[in-house]
Design an enzyme around this catalytic site. Structure first.
Site, short mmCIF file in Angstrom:
data_model
loop_
_atom_site.label_atom_id
_atom_site.label_comp_id
_atom_site.label_asym_id
_atom_site.label_seq_id
_atom_site.Cartn_x
_atom_site.Cartn_y
_atom_site.Cartn_z
N HIS A 117 0.88 -1.17 0.00
CA HIS A 117 0.00 0.00 0.00
C HIS A 117 0.92 1.22 0.00
CE1 HIS A 117 -4.26 1.47 1.22
NE2 HIS A 117 -3.54 2.57 0.98
N GLU A 162 -4.43 -0.25 -5.22
CA GLU A 162 -4.58 0.90 -6.12
C GLU A 162 -3.32 1.21 -6.93
OE1 GLU A 162 -6.05 4.17 -3.75
OE2 GLU A 162 -7.91 3.15 -3.28
N GLU A 353 -12.44 -0.97 -0.01
CA GLU A 353 -12.48 0.36 0.63
C GLU A 353 -13.74 1.08 0.16
OE1 GLU A 353 -9.11 2.98 0.11
OE2 GLU A 353 -7.70 1.34 0.48
O1 IFM Z 1 -6.61 6.92 2.34
C1 IFM Z 1 -6.76 6.42 1.05
C2 IFM Z 1 -6.22 5.01 0.96
O2 IFM Z 1 -4.90 4.93 1.36
C3 IFM Z 1 -6.30 4.50 -0.45
N1 IFM Z 1 -7.63 4.67 -0.97
C4 IFM Z 1 -8.27 5.94 -0.82
C5 IFM Z 1 -8.20 6.39 0.62
C6 IFM Z 1 -8.89 7.76 0.79
O3 IFM Z 1 -8.25 8.71 -0.01
#
Ligand code: IFM
Length: 445
Positions: A117, A162, A353
């Protein structure tokens, strides 16, 4: 509706909550370097202490158990495990994740680790970072080490979080670490991230191991029916969604996206056999969804993360927004899930998420975050609808368990269902945490 096996969880990531950046042999990551760069992060914030989870994880796991979480999605900091990004394991770093995993299992919470991450060991960036092919090979080596250590305790693995952000925010716009502004490097990075996923999946996959990847996907719509608007939507959908989904689920890059990107770079970095490795079947796909995108054609060229598509602008859908300025529209999540079902081979899906930052106020009797409850409720309704339409959605992780370091925005935006007072590190479950605990207890809305 949600079946009894639906996996209810919450998510965090290492650099955003752990702190302890110089403890127990951890090496520097690109985010340590970037955060130390003047002007890179709002307020000059860094992840040096964050939510001090490294020291407070037993209490945090107890909090999770109190909420009834069935799973916890966290990430491992590669530079804790291999401080220079290659070679021998730093046992003390690995032991932290072993203790965390065991504590979760003791509480009946399924550990759901993500291997990457965004905290790349700095020495690997110094050798070229993700635009260099070697980083993909090093990632697979790291994945194998972690799997060897935790494979008897962990069944569900996520390779990357991501990769769009790592590639295009990290190497094209420079808004994320390592802060480079080189569009061609960003395109190479995207490929090597996918390759790293494929190689790591080969290293991990086996008897009890399920391997997935988490993508930040969105529903992209044109503002109107003008050819320029339709083309803008095609391009942004191509860069944000299909550039990753197609190689992973169909074994090939989309031709139109390759054509758009030829303005930026050639594709000599894609070697024979890479796409076969990237497209080897996924056991699950993680979907991060926050907001839809409404786009329009533009006559003024702009430089953005969407390299190769300068004549595009993001339009205003006129909906309420979160504290990040992101439009709130749960229908976008439903559209996205239906599209995944219709356009791609079936694969178990997890929302890894979903959540929102709002300007929370701490009152004498708690944090009454009704906006967040409404946001989560709306998006879970979309999940339920999607399941009703046959989408193989198997779980949902709220972003985030705790308020945390929101990258270049620092500690301003608060995404947690648990408030963190950064001065005292005191945790206060917000109304949304109690609401979510009740959803889990009931098995749905
Ligand atoms: O905080 C981030 C996360 O690390 C990755 N996805 C989006 C979230 C909110 O911006």
């Amino acid at each position: 509706m949600f079946d009894p096996g639906f996996l209810w969880g919450a998510a965090t990531s290492s650099y955003q909550i752990e702190g302890a950046v110089a403890e127990d042999g951890r090496g520097p990551s690109i985010w340590d370097t970037f955060a130390a760069t003047p002007g890179a992060i709002q307020g000059g914030d860094t992840g040096a202490v964050a939510a001090d989870h490294y020291h407070r994880f037993p209490g945090d796991v107890a909090l999770m158990a109190g909420l009834g979480l069935r799973a916890y999605r966290f990430s491992l900091a590669w530079p804790r495990i291999q401080p220079t990004g290659s070679g021998a394991v730093n046992q003390r770093g690995l032991d932290f994740y072993r203790r965390l995993t065991d504590t979760l299992l003791d509480q009946g919470i399924q550990p759901w680790p993500t291997l990457y991450h965004w905290d790349l060991p700095q020495p690997l960036e110094d050798r070229g970072g993700w635009p260099a092919r070697d980083t993909a090979e090093r990632f697979a080596e790291y994945a194998a080490l972690v799997h060897e250590a935790l494979g008897d305790r962990v069944t569900h693995w996520t390779t990357l979080n991501e990769p769009w952000c790592s590639a295009f925010l990290g190497y094209a716009t420079g808004r994320h670490a390592p802060g480079r502004r080189d569009p061609a490097a960003a395109v190479r990075a995207a490929h090597h991230l996918l390759l790293g996923h494929g190689l790591a999946a080969e290293a991990i996959r086996g008897d009890d191991s399920h391997v997935g990847i988490t993508l930040n996907l969105t529903h992209v719509a044109p503002v109107g029916t003008e050819p320029a608007d339709l083309d803008a939507a095609r391009r942004i959908d191509g860069m944000q969604n299909r550039l990753f989904l197609d190689p992973l689920l169909r074994g090939a890059y989309p031709d139109d996206v390759l054509a758009d990107l030829r303005e930026v770079t050639g594709f000599g970095h894609v070697h024979d056999g890479d796409l076969k490795r990237i497209g080897a079947s996924l056991d699950h796909l993680g979907v991060n969804y926050y907001a839809p995108m409404l786009v329009a054609g533009s006559s003024t060229p702009t430089q953005s993360a969407y390299v190769g598509s300068p004549l595009v602008r993001v339009a205003d859908g006129g909906r309420p927004r979160t504290a990040m300025g992101w439009e709130i529209d749960e229908r976008g999540l439903l559209e996205l899930l239906l599209r995944l079902k219709d356009d791609y081979p079936a694969v178990p899906l997890y929302i890894t998420e979903n959540g929102a930052a709002f300007d929370d106020v701490v009152e004498h009797d708690g944090v009454h975050d009704a906006h967040r409850v409404a946001y989560l409720d709306g998006h879970l309704r979309s999940c339920a609808q999607a399941i009703g339409h046959g989408v193989p959605l198997k779980g949902y992780f709220v972003w985030s368990l705790l308020d945390n370091f929101e990258w270049s925005f620092g500690y301003g935006p608060r995404f947690g269902i648990v408030h963190v007072d950064y001065a005292t590190q005191h945790r206060t479950p917000k109304d949304s945490a109690r609401w979510y605990a009740e959803v889990i207890r009931r098995g749905g809305l």
